[in-house]
Design an enzyme around this catalytic site. Structure first.
Site, PDB file in Angstrom:
ATOM      1  N   LYS B  78      41.264 -18.862 160.752  1.00  0.00           N
ATOM      2  CA  LYS B  78      42.369 -17.906 160.605  1.00  0.00           C
ATOM      3  C   LYS B  78      43.672 -18.574 161.036  1.00  0.00           C
ATOM      4  CE  LYS B  78      43.651 -13.142 161.902  1.00  0.00           C
ATOM      5  NZ  LYS B  78      43.356 -12.007 162.824  1.00  0.00           N
ATOM      6  N   SER B 153      43.549  -7.599 160.354  1.00  0.00           N
ATOM      7  CA  SER B 153      44.453  -8.619 159.869  1.00  0.00           C
ATOM      8  C   SER B 153      43.735  -9.843 159.305  1.00  0.00           C
ATOM      9  CB  SER B 153      45.364  -9.079 161.010  1.00  0.00           C
ATOM     10  OG  SER B 153      44.607  -9.720 162.030  1.00  0.00           O
ATOM     11  N   SER B 177      40.684  -6.544 164.007  1.00  0.00           N
ATOM     12  CA  SER B 177      41.013  -7.524 162.961  1.00  0.00           C
ATOM     13  C   SER B 177      39.868  -8.449 162.554  1.00  0.00           C
ATOM     14  CB  SER B 177      42.202  -8.378 163.396  1.00  0.00           C
ATOM     15  OG  SER B 177      43.363  -7.593 163.386  1.00  0.00           O
TER      16      SER B 177
END
Lengths: 505, 500
Positions: B78, B153, B177
């Site tokens: 990420k 997210s 997330s």
């Protein structure tokens, strides 16, 4: 900038009662910074590194970096708290103080807010005549220093008017303890002296603790002086100003005196004092208005979520308490006895803020009386003309070496003063200055006798007068010889030789 | 050999161990897959040019006998995590092109273990969002239905797994997330105990809530990756210093007969259905509970009355911390700099940079947080929110008296269509209803697929939560349920996903 009106100091004290407060920032001399393993420029030998070389990602506030508390800094802070007579919080917390400024890499400062590590203490100081005065301590809390801005292209060196600014983050994250006093009442006409004695006591304290280099000229110790006045008989405190940059003992004294006189003039004329920070200008001896400061400044403090509470064990606290150096009063008694000084001699040294210097000079081998003489005499005099602190000019080690050269007869007092001047000018250690400037005493009797003969030839009646018992007549010859030798002769030896000549013939 | 991109990391590791396949082959297969499908999915912001080079080095190390375990298995990272050799933008324009001078601790640990970074995945800007639509670099599409959101997210990491572009991924979870994207993409996401995995080098959103964790396709894979990245890190003061058990072992234990026998599974009555919950989500949730009960678990009902205030408290604490964490983006030392015309002051430059560099959601939360921390409002907002947090922790403590693990649906709905909530922040915030309590209390939570919702055929996730430091329980119960469900489905849920 025209000087504002100042009221006569005694008159000001007649009308108003001064109330003082001090915030002293102490840079700790730990090997690494408060929250990162970057080298600490406030550590011994750490001063003067090239800009932006003593940094880690945290010092630059890079994304993803995190703070980790320096345990040594915690220990130093606890020691200082204990020396200040404070209670040590079993649990204290760091908070974020949020504001935008380019020298503050993260745009928040990690500090302690409502939970300081040390609180509620007091410090005994001694005024110049030997009276004791107690300074109440509100708290001592840990925080990190900011970086340093240099404003370029402007005339004033301030941010306004500058074309651009350079930022050095070496200082960012240097561990600091901020010592905050409670309002100090009762100093009265000695308020300036109280300020000076307080800061000097703190300096001696942190040096004795070995937790700071405590060089004011390098910013290891920085003082903000708060002054307010209230009319005699009034309960309510007056509006205070906070004077920044007061970075020598002498300046503390002068700045407090100046603020009392300035505020008194304004108040007596029916004016009001603006709550603001003020800047101290060492050169002109005045303060000038800085940023208006209201209690409504909003730093949006909140507990620092990246750090755990600081919870020192009771064992650690007791261990640090046991290791504290002796109390200043005890230390003063011990030193006076060891040095064999009279009360007056000792007070001279102490009031000049030179106890540590004399102590270190003696430790380096000098006789106490000589150490006192040089520090409170010639060195203090030069410091005074330069508006500097004696300790900034020369090191105890060099003074001790200078004294040794006198004791061995290599230097006269007069020559030693010239050597000292050379040392202060940065020409090296005393022996190097002696060498470079060619200042050694002429100890060759042959050269002295030649000069004496020359002088006697010009004043033939002198020997006669000496034989008649007028020994003081030798003075004229000695003076002439010393002049001829450009001072590089031992006057006592010259005198001996002159007397020998008179009695020997 | 079967398609290398369809295999879980545990099987790839076994193949590497047996010398049946090389890391170069595996890595190349995934790079090819990325080249083939990422144009549609847009899971990646950056693909690692040196992936093959790294894979070659790992192959050599394996040949020399100095690498084992997951060494040679590729991983997607990420973009919130700092990487020495790739830009790290946290999905924001303000960090466009910024390459950090250091690796996040979790990245460094993966490299040391020989995992091969494939690239950086898309995310909502600074991890603020539940759909990845707030990324400054475009939407990521859900591989199950490209018109839908992949969650957020960490939508990029979840989508990369669901599209078989990576066998493993790293995420970060501040309010869901990791878990909510796993839920809506049919993958597995684990938010460890707060302090269980280092946050050093994770670009901070809300420091007291953020936690890095694994995103995978199987529970065992999550355990394997967690074992690599977890454990104490002296660079993170909030990192727990104690030793942890092997989570891979805990997952393997879950696959054994009778592993959940006598396990008390608490159903949080406030989060088990009702308003806001899609019927198909609740249906799958009940089905999973029934399977666990059949396998010997005891289903108990627990109540957590304070959970109803969780979203309100979260949206005060998060913006407050974020407003401070994001203050460093001022153009002075790194990142974007916008210089206005004329003779701008440093404040002018800072303002212009932040105006241009931050997206709307980020600005919204900075303003909210600045307000919540302001003098005079602090007690009413930030102070009250912290009190709610304490109440939520107490509710958890009481619930864990009655149950060993708690269960809820991972998200109230399946993936919603792109664009449907982006202009309605409150509706978007409600999507994290079930995941936020774990962050506020610091307890671990895992999401795994529980099937497809009958009304739309999209993946549904079930979440388990355990007391702090009891992460191992989640791997055991997760692996047990995964096995029960897969035998019912006749294979992994992702096998039912439409091919791209």
């Amino acid at each position: 900038m025209p000087k504002p009106d100042l009221m006569d100091f005694d008159k000001a004290l007649e009308l108003f009662e001064p109330v003082l407060g001090f915030e002293v920032h102490v840079e700790l001399s730990t090997a690494t910074k408060m929250f990162s393993d970057a080298p600490n420029p406030a550590a011994p030998g750490g001063f003067g590194a090239a800009p932006n070389t003593q940094i880690t990602p945290l010092c630059l506030g890079l994304p993803g970096s995190l703070p980790v508390v320096n345990e040594k800094a915690i220990e130093y802070s606890i020691s200082l708290g204990l020396a200040l007579g404070c209670q040590i919080a079993p649990s204290s917390r760091f908070a974020r103080k949020n504001y935008f400024y380019p020298d503050l890499a993260k745009n928040y400062q990690i500090s302690q807010y409502d939970e300081p590590i040390a609180f509620e203490g007091s410090v005994e100081i001694e005024l110049e005549d030997g009276t004791a005065f107690t300074i109440p301590i509100e708290r001592a809390h840990m925080e990190e220093d900011a970086g340093k801005l240099t404003h370029m292209g402007g005339s004033t060196g301030r941010i306004h008017g500058a074309e651009y600014s350079l930022v050095d983050y070496n200082r960012a994250g240097v561990p600091l303890v901020e010592i905050v006093t409670k309002p100090i009442f009762g100093a009265e006409h000695r308020a300036p002296e109280v300020g000076k004695a307080y800061v000097s006591t703190i300096r001696d304290m942190v040096r004795a603790l070995g937790i700071s280099e405590a060089r004011m000229e390098r910013g290891n110790l920085r003082c903000d002086a708060n002054v307010s006045l209230r009319p005699r008989g009034q309960e309510k405190l007056g509006t205070r100003t906070e004077t920044k940059n007061v970075n020598s003992f002498r300046s503390v004294e002068r700045a407090v005196r100046y603020e009392i006189q300035r505020q008194a003039a304004i108040l007596a004329a029916g004016g009001t004092i603006t709550q603001e920070t003020r800047h101290w200008h060492e050169d002109r001896g005045v303060t000038s208005a800085g940023r208006p400061k209201s209690d409504a400044d909003d730093y949006r403090y909140f507990p620092e979520p990246d750090l755990l509470p600081v919870e020192p064990s009771p064992e650690l606290i007791e261990q640090l308490r046991a290791a504290l150096p002796e109390a200043p009063a005890v230390r003063r008694r011990r030193l006076q006895e060891a040095w064999g000084f009279t009360d007056l001699e000792f007070r001279d040294v102490k009031n000049a803020g030179l106890l540590v210097e004399v102590e270190e000079t003696v430790a380096a081998g000098a006789a106490p009386a000589q150490a006192r003489k040089w520090w409170t005499g010639e060195i203090a005099r030069i410091a005074n003309t330069r508006s500097a602190e004696p300790a900034e000019l020369v090191s105890p080690l060099h003074v001790s070496e200078l004294i040794a050269l006198i004791e061995s007869g290599d230097l006269t007092d007069r020559l030693a003063r010239q050597v000292l001047e050379g040392v202060i000018e940065g020409e090296g250690r005393p022996s190097e200055v002696v060498e470079a400037r060619g200042l050694k005493v002429v100890s060759d009797d042959g050269a002295l006798i030649a000069a004496i003969d020359e002088a006697l030839a010009a004043q033939p009646d002198v020997l006669e007068k000496i034989r008649d018992g007028k020994v003081q007549a030798a003075g004229a010859v000695i003076g002439a010889v010393m002049k001829a030798m450009r001072g590089q002769a031992d006057a006592a030896r010259v005198r001996e030789l002159v007397l020998e000549r008179a009695t020997g013939e | 050999m079967s398609d290398l991109t369809r295999l879980p990391a545990s099987e790839l590791a076994a193949l590497l161990d047996g010398g049946e396949v090389s890391s170069v082959e595996i890595t190349r297969a995934h790079l090819d897959r990325i080249a083939a499908v990422d144009g549609d999915v847009h899971a990646f912001l950056h693909v690692n040019e040196k992936a093959i080079e790294t894979a070659e080095a790992v192959d050599a190390a394996r040949a020399a006998g100095t690498a084992s375990g997951l060494a040679g298995v590729p991983v997607a990272i990420k973009d919130v995590l700092c990487t020495l050799d790739m830009p790290s933008t946290s999905g924001s324009k303000i960090l466009e092109g910024w390459v950090p001078p250091y690796d996040a601790t979790v990245v460094a640990r993966m490299r040391r273990a020989g995992l091969v970074p494939l690239g950086k995945t898309n995310m909502d800007e600074f991890a603020m969002g539940s759909s990845t639509e707030h990324s400054a670099y475009g939407n990521t599409h859900n591989p199950w239905d490209l018109t839908r959101i992949p969650g957020g997210s960490g939508g990029g990491s979840a989508a990369a797994l669901a599209a078989f572009e990576a066998p493993l991924a790293l995420g970060s979870d501040t309010g869901g997330s990791i878990r909510q994207p796993a839920s809506v993409t049919g993958t597995v996401g684990m938010k460890p105990t707060y302090g269980g995995v280092s946050r050093y080098g994770a670009i901070a959103l809300a420091s007291s809530l953020d936690q890095v964790g694994p995103v995978t396709r199987t529970v065992l894979d999550a355990g394997l990756l967690h074992d690599v990245i977890g454990g104490h890190d002296p660079h993170d003061s909030t990192s727990i210093p104690d030793a942890w058990p092997s989570f891979a072992d805990a997952a393997r234990a879950g696959r054994r007969e009778g592993s959940v026998k006598g396990l008390r599974v608490g159903v949080v009555s406030e989060l088990a259905g009702g308003e806001g919950f899609q019927p198909g989500v609740v249906e799958r949730f009940q089905e999973s509970l029934a399977l666990l009960e059949e396998a010997g678990a005891e289903i108990v009902e627990v109540s957590a009355p304070s959970f109803q205030y969780a979203i309100a408290a979260y949206y005060l604490i998060l913006p407050a911390e974020a407003s401070s964490n994001l203050a460093k983006f001022d153009s002075v030392r790194f990142g974007l700099r916008v210089t206005p015309d004329g003779q701008p002051t440093v404040e002018d430059v800072m303002s212009a940079t932040r105006e241009a560099g931050f997206g709307d959601e980020v600005k919204r939360r900075i303003i909210l947080g600045t307000y919540a921390l302001s003098a005079g409002y602090y007690d009413a907002y930030y102070g009250s929110a912290q009190k709610v947090r304490t109440l939520i922790q107490r509710d958890f403590a009481a619930a864990f008296e009655k149950a060993d693990v708690l269960a809820t649906p991972s998200a109230p709905t399946t993936a919603f269509p792109l664009g449907s909530k982006v202009d309605d922040p409150l509706a978007m915030y409600l999507n994290d209803l079930t995941t936020i309590p774990a962050n506020l209390a610091g307890v671990p939570g895992i999401s795994l697929p529980s099937g497809l919702a009958s009304e739309d055929g999209l993946p549904v996730g079930i979440q388990f939560m355990a007391p702090a430091r009891e992460d191992a329980r989640l791997y055991t119960v997760g692996a047990a349920l995964e096995q029960l469900l897969e035998s019912r489905w006749g294979g992994p849920l992702l096998a039912q996903a439409p091919s791209l």
